[in-house]
Design a protein around this motif. Structure first.
Motif, PDB file in Angstrom:
ATOM      1  N   UNK A 136       0.845  -1.466   0.074  1.00  7.91           N
ATOM      2  CA  UNK A 136      -0.151  -0.047  -0.013  1.00  7.91           C
ATOM      3  C   UNK A 136       0.969   1.321   0.077  1.00  7.91           C
ATOM      4  N   UNK A 137       1.788   1.222   0.842  1.00  6.62           N
ATOM      5  CA  UNK A 137       2.663   2.306   1.166  1.00  6.62           C
ATOM      6  C   UNK A 137       3.355   2.739  -0.484  1.00  6.62           C
ATOM      7  N   UNK A 138       4.107   1.617  -0.944  1.00  5.80           N
ATOM      8  CA  UNK A 138       4.793   1.759  -2.305  1.00  5.80           C
ATOM      9  C   UNK A 138       3.613   2.356  -3.378  1.00  5.80           C
ATOM     10  N   UNK A 139       2.300   1.700  -3.206  1.00 14.21           N
ATOM     11  CA  UNK A 139       1.383   2.249  -4.349  1.00 14.21           C
ATOM     12  C   UNK A 139       1.287   3.680  -4.072  1.00 14.21           C
ATOM     13  N   UNK A 140       0.963   4.253  -2.593  1.00 15.38           N
ATOM     14  CA  UNK A 140       0.652   5.550  -2.441  1.00 15.38           C
ATOM     15  C   UNK A 140       2.147   6.484  -2.939  1.00 15.38           C
ATOM     16  N   UNK A 141       3.200   6.047  -3.009  1.00 15.51           N
ATOM     17  CA  UNK A 141       4.188   6.597  -3.219  1.00 15.51           C
ATOM     18  C   UNK A 141       4.331   6.887  -4.943  1.00 15.51           C
ATOM     19  N   UNK A 142       3.688   6.163  -5.824  1.00 11.83           N
ATOM     20  CA  UNK A 142       3.452   6.363  -7.148  1.00 11.83           C
ATOM     21  C   UNK A 142       2.280   7.044  -7.459  1.00 11.83           C
ATOM     22  N   UNK A 143       1.573   7.625  -6.526  1.00 15.59           N
ATOM     23  CA  UNK A 143       0.439   8.500  -7.099  1.00 15.59           C
ATOM     24  C   UNK A 143       0.912   9.765  -7.322  1.00 15.59           C
ATOM     25  N   UNK A 144      -0.083  10.752  -8.042  1.00 14.67           N
ATOM     26  CA  UNK A 144       0.363  11.743  -8.365  1.00 14.67           C
ATOM     27  C   UNK A 144       0.355  12.714  -7.154  1.00 14.67           C
ATOM     28  N   UNK A 145       1.190  13.813  -7.135  1.00 17.90           N
ATOM     29  CA  UNK A 145       1.254  14.512  -5.906  1.00 17.90           C
ATOM     30  C   UNK A 145      -0.054  14.804  -5.023  1.00 17.90           C
ATOM     31  N   UNK A 146      -0.764  15.607  -5.769  1.00 12.36           N
ATOM     32  CA  UNK A 146      -2.197  15.945  -5.249  1.00 12.36           C
ATOM     33  C   UNK A 146      -2.862  14.710  -4.529  1.00 12.36           C
ATOM     34  N   UNK A 147      -3.013  13.684  -5.443  1.00 12.77           N
ATOM     35  CA  UNK A 147      -3.626  12.522  -4.821  1.00 12.77           C
ATOM     36  C   UNK A 147      -2.910  11.928  -3.736  1.00 12.77           C
ATOM     37  N   UNK A 148      -1.640  11.953  -3.638  1.00 13.78           N
ATOM     38  CA  UNK A 148      -0.857  11.465  -2.603  1.00 13.78           C
ATOM     39  C   UNK A 148      -1.110  12.303  -1.245  1.00 13.78           C
ATOM     40  N   UNK A 149      -1.093  13.542  -1.371  1.00 13.80           N
ATOM     41  CA  UNK A 149      -1.431  14.623  -0.285  1.00 13.80           C
ATOM     42  C   UNK A 149      -2.987  14.374   0.100  1.00 13.80           C
ATOM     43  N   UNK A 150      -3.713  14.271  -0.577  1.00 15.56           N
ATOM     44  CA  UNK A 150      -5.128  14.218  -0.209  1.00 15.56           C
ATOM     45  C   UNK A 150      -5.526  12.795   0.490  1.00 15.56           C
ATOM     46  N   UNK A 151      -4.931  11.695  -0.262  1.00 17.12           N
ATOM     47  CA  UNK A 151      -5.258  10.322   0.410  1.00 17.12           C
ATOM     48  C   UNK A 151      -4.732  10.230   1.725  1.00 17.12           C
ATOM     49  N   UNK A 152      -3.418  10.701   2.085  1.00 17.72           N
ATOM     50  CA  UNK A 152      -2.641  10.495   3.441  1.00 17.72           C
ATOM     51  C   UNK A 152      -3.555  11.629   4.214  1.00 17.72           C
ATOM     52  N   UNK A 157      -4.681  11.145   8.500  1.00 20.17           N
ATOM     53  CA  UNK A 157      -4.954  12.458   9.248  1.00 20.17           C
ATOM     54  C   UNK A 157      -6.061  12.418   9.678  1.00 20.17           C
ATOM     55  N   UNK A 158      -7.261  11.680   8.943  1.00 17.18           N
ATOM     56  CA  UNK A 158      -8.618  11.752   9.387  1.00 17.18           C
ATOM     57  C   UNK A 158      -9.140  13.325   8.934  1.00 17.18           C
ATOM     58  N   UNK A 159      -8.799  14.020   8.088  1.00 20.56           N
ATOM     59  CA  UNK A 159      -9.223  15.317   7.563  1.00 20.56           C
ATOM     60  C   UNK A 159     -10.474  15.208   6.800  1.00 20.56           C
ATOM     61  N   UNK A 160     -11.466  16.016   6.925  1.00 16.33           N
ATOM     62  CA  UNK A 160     -12.607  16.048   6.109  1.00 16.33           C
ATOM     63  C   UNK A 160     -11.965  16.880   4.767  1.00 16.33           C
ATOM     64  N   UNK A 161     -12.970  16.791   3.763  1.00 17.14           N
ATOM     65  CA  UNK A 161     -12.826  17.387   2.424  1.00 17.14           C
ATOM     66  C   UNK A 161     -12.518  18.990   2.741  1.00 17.14           C
ATOM     67  N   UNK A 162     -13.156  19.691   3.562  1.00 25.26           N
ATOM     68  CA  UNK A 162     -12.970  20.980   3.658  1.00 25.26           C
ATOM     69  C   UNK A 162     -11.594  21.307   4.205  1.00 25.26           C
ATOM     70  N   UNK A 163     -11.345  20.495   5.107  1.00 24.60           N
ATOM     71  CA  UNK A 163      -9.861  20.859   5.872  1.00 24.60           C
ATOM     72  C   UNK A 163      -8.946  20.598   5.032  1.00 24.60           C
ATOM     73  N   UNK A 167      -5.933  23.124   3.487  1.00 25.21           N
ATOM     74  CA  UNK A 167      -4.489  22.697   3.606  1.00 25.21           C
ATOM     75  C   UNK A 167      -3.603  22.762   2.017  1.00 25.21           C
ATOM     76  N   UNK A 168      -4.533  22.212   1.149  1.00 24.97           N
ATOM     77  CA  UNK A 168      -4.029  22.457  -0.184  1.00 24.97           C
ATOM     78  C   UNK A 168      -4.288  23.626  -1.065  1.00 24.97           C
ATOM     79  N   UNK A 169      -4.893  24.503  -0.525  1.00 29.70           N
ATOM     80  CA  UNK A 169      -5.202  25.763  -1.021  1.00 29.70           C
ATOM     81  C   UNK A 169      -5.980  25.533  -2.375  1.00 29.70           C
ATOM     82  N   UNK A 170      -7.085  24.504  -2.411  1.00 27.45           N
ATOM     83  CA  UNK A 170      -7.885  24.337  -3.433  1.00 27.45           C
ATOM     84  C   UNK A 170      -9.397  24.194  -3.128  1.00 27.45           C
ATOM     85  N   UNK A 171     -10.049  23.743  -4.143  1.00 24.53           N
ATOM     86  CA  UNK A 171     -11.459  23.625  -3.872  1.00 24.53           C
ATOM     87  C   UNK A 171     -11.891  22.180  -3.454  1.00 24.53           C
ATOM     88  N   UNK A 172     -13.086  22.012  -2.419  1.00 26.48           N
ATOM     89  CA  UNK A 172     -13.388  20.780  -2.240  1.00 26.48           C
ATOM     90  C   UNK A 172     -13.565  19.671  -3.302  1.00 26.48           C
TER      91      UNK A 172
END
Length: 194
Positions: A136-152, A157-163, A167-172
């Motif tokens: 799983x960790x290896x697969x996460x490392x191969x994700x695009x940067x935005x996907x990787x950050x979002x999934x982590x 970190x149990x963050x909701x979409x809004x949070x 943090x990523x300075x984008x929309x939900x």
């Protein structure tokens, strides 16, 4: 309420117990199924509520909710589905308790389709071996940067979409898209590794 459980009183799998409840209406099967995962539900509730008594009350409320909602969903993985139901319940309770604060779920997160989708596609839930965790960790490392950050942020970190959006300075909507694409890509990657 007693939160100590007898681990797997019988040898039936989660799927078998779920079928006994849904197909034959055996309430005892659902009780045992819930009991198997009660420590996870309590831990999640305690994490969100930060109060033992409120967490215990939530465990009881979630069981009642499971009883009424279970036959409305197609459940492939009970533990994953229960995790999402529990998390949603806790977030909704916190939202009621603190009406002015940002402890909110998006409409997508509140919907039945989100619960079903998340339960079916959750890439990190269920029984995991050390080997599966590594994959799983290896697969996460191969994700695009935005996907990787979002999934982590969403799963670890149990963050909701809004949070996450903040943090990523984008929309939900973009965050939701990143997470859905990441889950799809993780599933493909993990299937290849099997």
């Amino acid at each position: 309420m007693k939160l100590i459980y007898n681990r797997h009183r019988n040898s039936k799998s989660d799927e078998e117990l779920l079928a006994l409840f849904i197909e034959e209406g055996r309430v005892g099967a659902l009780g045992e199924l819930y009991e198997r995962h009660i420590h996870l539900v309590f831990g999640l509730c305690l994490k969100y509520m930060k109060n033992t008594h409120q967490a215990k009350d939530a465990v009881i409320s979630i069981y009642e909710k499971v009883q009424t909602e279970i036959d409305r969903h197609t459940i492939r993985n009970f533990k994953s589905w229960l995790y999402v139901v529990s998390k949603n319940h806790c977030l909704m309770e916190l939202r009621k308790a603190k009406p002015g604060q940002v402890v909110s779920l998006t409409e997508a997160e509140k919907s039945d389709s989100f619960m079903e989708y998340d339960a079916e596609m959750h890439p990190i839930d269920g029984e995991q071996t050390e080997e599966m965790e590594k994959a799983l960790q290896e697969c996460i490392e191969h994700l695009k940067t935005e996907q990787q950050k979002s999934i982590r942020l969403f799963y670890f970190s149990n963050k909701c979409y809004r949070e996450i959006a903040g943090l990523m300075q984008t929309d939900e909507k973009k965050v939701k898209s990143y997470i859905q694409n990441a889950k799809r890509n993780l599933k493909i990657c993990l299937d290849k590794k099997k």
